[in-house]
Enzyme design. Structure first.
Site, PDB file in Angstrom:
ATOM      1  CB  CYS A   1     -31.917 -11.593  57.112  1.00  0.00           C
ATOM      2  SG  CYS A   1     -30.389 -12.147  55.943  1.00  0.00           S
TER       3      CYS A   1
ATOM      4  CG  HIS B   1     -34.248 -15.988  56.667  1.00  0.00           C
ATOM      5  ND1 HIS B   1     -34.542 -14.664  56.778  1.00  0.00           N
ATOM      6  CD2 HIS B   1     -33.012 -15.951  55.846  1.00  0.00           C
ATOM      7  CE1 HIS B   1     -33.891 -13.953  56.073  1.00  0.00           C
ATOM      8  NE2 HIS B   1     -33.005 -14.433  55.454  1.00  0.00           N
TER       9      HIS B   1
END
Length: 525
Positions: free
Chosen positions: A338, A428
């Site tokens: 991310c 994630h």
């Protein structure tokens, strides 16, 4: 059984989250329909729910403890700090703006109504609701705007269990002092104490516990031992200390270990992503904040961040940015997740989070990221190298140019980047896909020259987490007064002990008289 209670803590990271998860799991195993609830959370560890919002990671874990899918119902207000003074405000799973302390005052009435309505609905739908407080109820400077501690307990008439972490020292003073500083009305809600992370013989602690009950009129509902094998999702950054190992490293299957250095960013988010690596035998994961700690590591992970540009500048100030570039040039394995993935690119255009516009990235991956006002929130499935994967996305940044091959295809679209032994993704939870994690670790070991490292074939992250929840439930059943907790749920009282006369605890000058409980409750000062 029907009822609700609130688990509060003397400090952040005192054990509220794990006690709530343990009670939820214990009651669920007994056939009780249980739901967790945290009115307001402050954490950058969040997950995407089935209903399309985001909640604190701890509430997602607690939902799993109850056999439920994560839902925005369990955490209606979430604050995600982007700096020391500003946080993103997430209400019922959706970001509604950025607030500081003064701004937040203007939202309190609206948020209080949201919290009350959600808790009422959960109480109607479930037999039991176990609520978790936030920080400490002793933060009396925040009492007027409190949504999650004594404000919630008072409004919803919840009995409160107060948890203290003895591993930090001074737990008896923490428990007594927290109660003492509260107003008489709030003191009346505190129904019992729990001591967390005790090492040694309880008999040595017992005189102090007895005295605590004498002084306060509240029972100690149990002493939870320090459990070496317990390591589950950290609620906030307190669980991601630099130079601290993650989990309990198990001996390797083969002849060599694989070492992982995870960079402890100032605004690290979703730090629990690396826990899947720590589940693997022979994989030693450690948080680091110094460039020297990258030397000798087989893999470096740059995790997510709630302040990507700010944390990128921190990488430069600390010398870690230069170390990452040198590592990339030498072919050393790196994983960016991310915000960490965005930092590895050549360019970040951010008019949203930092407001700094175009900023140069580390340049070890060939891509440009541009931030948008709307946040991507989705649970995703797809394939990486022919292997089925899943995860979730929480980010403002979009990849607008990708010069390297995509790592995977997610929901039919290219996702992530690969350049030699450098990988990046917005997903994630990706490493919880067991087959992908095993295949990828083999590639990491080969790139790192660890031919003696052998990947275990039977590790399941889901099973590891389920075992952790069962361990928590076992600790609750073995070391807490469960009948007293059940009475607390159904009657609002843990025992028949009288409530302390609040005036006595409010006036320390009376304490030197060494008054007993009986003299306090018979009407004397």
């Amino acid at each position: 059984m029907r009822g609700s209670l609130l688990v509060a803590g003397t400090t952040s990271d005192a054990g509220k989250s794990v006690v709530v998860a343990g009670i939820c799991r214990m009651l669920t195993r007994r056939g009780v329909r249980v739901a967790p609830f945290k009115a307001q959370n402050m954490s950058n560890n969040s997950v995407v729910t089935l209903d399309g919002g985001e909640i604190g990671r701890a509430q997602a874990l607690q939902a799993r403890a109850c056999g439920l899918e994560p839902s925005v119902r369990f955490n209606p207000v979430l604050l995600k700090p982007g700096s020391d003074r500003r946080s993103q405000l997430v209400v019922q799973g959706r970001a509604v703006g950025t607030v500081g302390a003064e701004d937040y005052l203007h939202h309190r009435h609206e948020l209080r109504a949201v919290v009350a309505a959600e808790l009422d609905a959960l109480r109607a739908d479930f037999d039991v609701v176990i609520c978790e407080g936030a920080g400490s109820p002793a933060e009396i400077n925040l009492r007027a705007t409190d949504l999650a501690n004594m404000g919630l307990a008072h409004a919803a008439r919840l009995p409160v269990i107060l948890v203290g972490d003895i591993d930090r020292g001074g737990v008896l003073a923490h428990l007594f002092g927290t109660l003492a500083i509260l107003s008489p009305a709030d003191q009346a809600s505190i129904s019992g104490f729990v001591v967390n992370k005790f090492r040694g013989a309880v008999e040595l602690l017992q005189p102090g516990l007895d005295r605590l009950t004498e002084l306060t009129g509240r029972p100690v509902l149990g002493v939870l031992p320090y459990a070496e094998d317990l390591w589950i999702d950290a609620e906030d950054s307190l669980g991601t200390l630099a130079d601290a190992p993650v989990g309990r490293p198990q001996p390797p299957v083969g002849a060599e270990w694989l070492t992982v250095a995870a960079i402890r960013l100032p605004r690290v988010s979703n730090s629990t992503d690396i826990e899947a690596l720590a589940c693997e035998p022979g994989v030693a994961v450690r948080w680091v904040s110094d460039p020297s700690r990258l030397v000798g590591a087989d893999l470096v992970v740059v995790p997510g961040s709630k302040a990507t540009v700010s944390d990128l500048r921190w990488l430069h100030r600390t010398g870690i940015a230069a170390a990452l570039r040198s590592r990339a040039a030498a072919g050393g394995p790196i994983l960016g997740i991310c915000g960490g993935y965005q930092m590895l690119g050549t360019r970040i255009v951010d008019h949203v989070e930092s407001g700094e516009g175009a900023v140069g990235g580390l340049g070890v991956l060939d891509m440009t990221t541009e931030f948008a006002e709307s946040k991507v929130l989705r649970r995703s499935v797809g394939y990486a190298e022919g292997i089925a994967v899943s995860g979730y996305e929480i980010h403002h940044g979009r990849v607008t140019r990708r010069g390297d091959p995509a790592w995977m295809t997610i929901d039919g679209a290219p996702e992530g980047s690969v350049r030699g032994s450098i990988w990046g993704t917005h997903l994630h939870g990706l490493l919880e896909s067991d087959d992908l994690r095993r295949s990828w670790l083999r590639a990491v070991a080969a790139a790192a020259g660890r031919s003696g490292f052998v990947v275990a074939e039977d590790v399941s992250v889901a099973r590891v987490r389920a075992a952790q929840l069962d361990l928590l439930a076992d600790l609750i059943e073995d070391h807490l007064d469960v009948p007293a907790i059940e009475r607390l749920l159904t009657t609002g009282k843990a025992t028949d002990l009288p409530t302390l006369v609040t005036d006595a605890i409010a006036h320390p000058e009376h304490m030197d008289r060494r008054l007993t409980l009986s003299t306090w409750t018979d009407g004397s000062p």
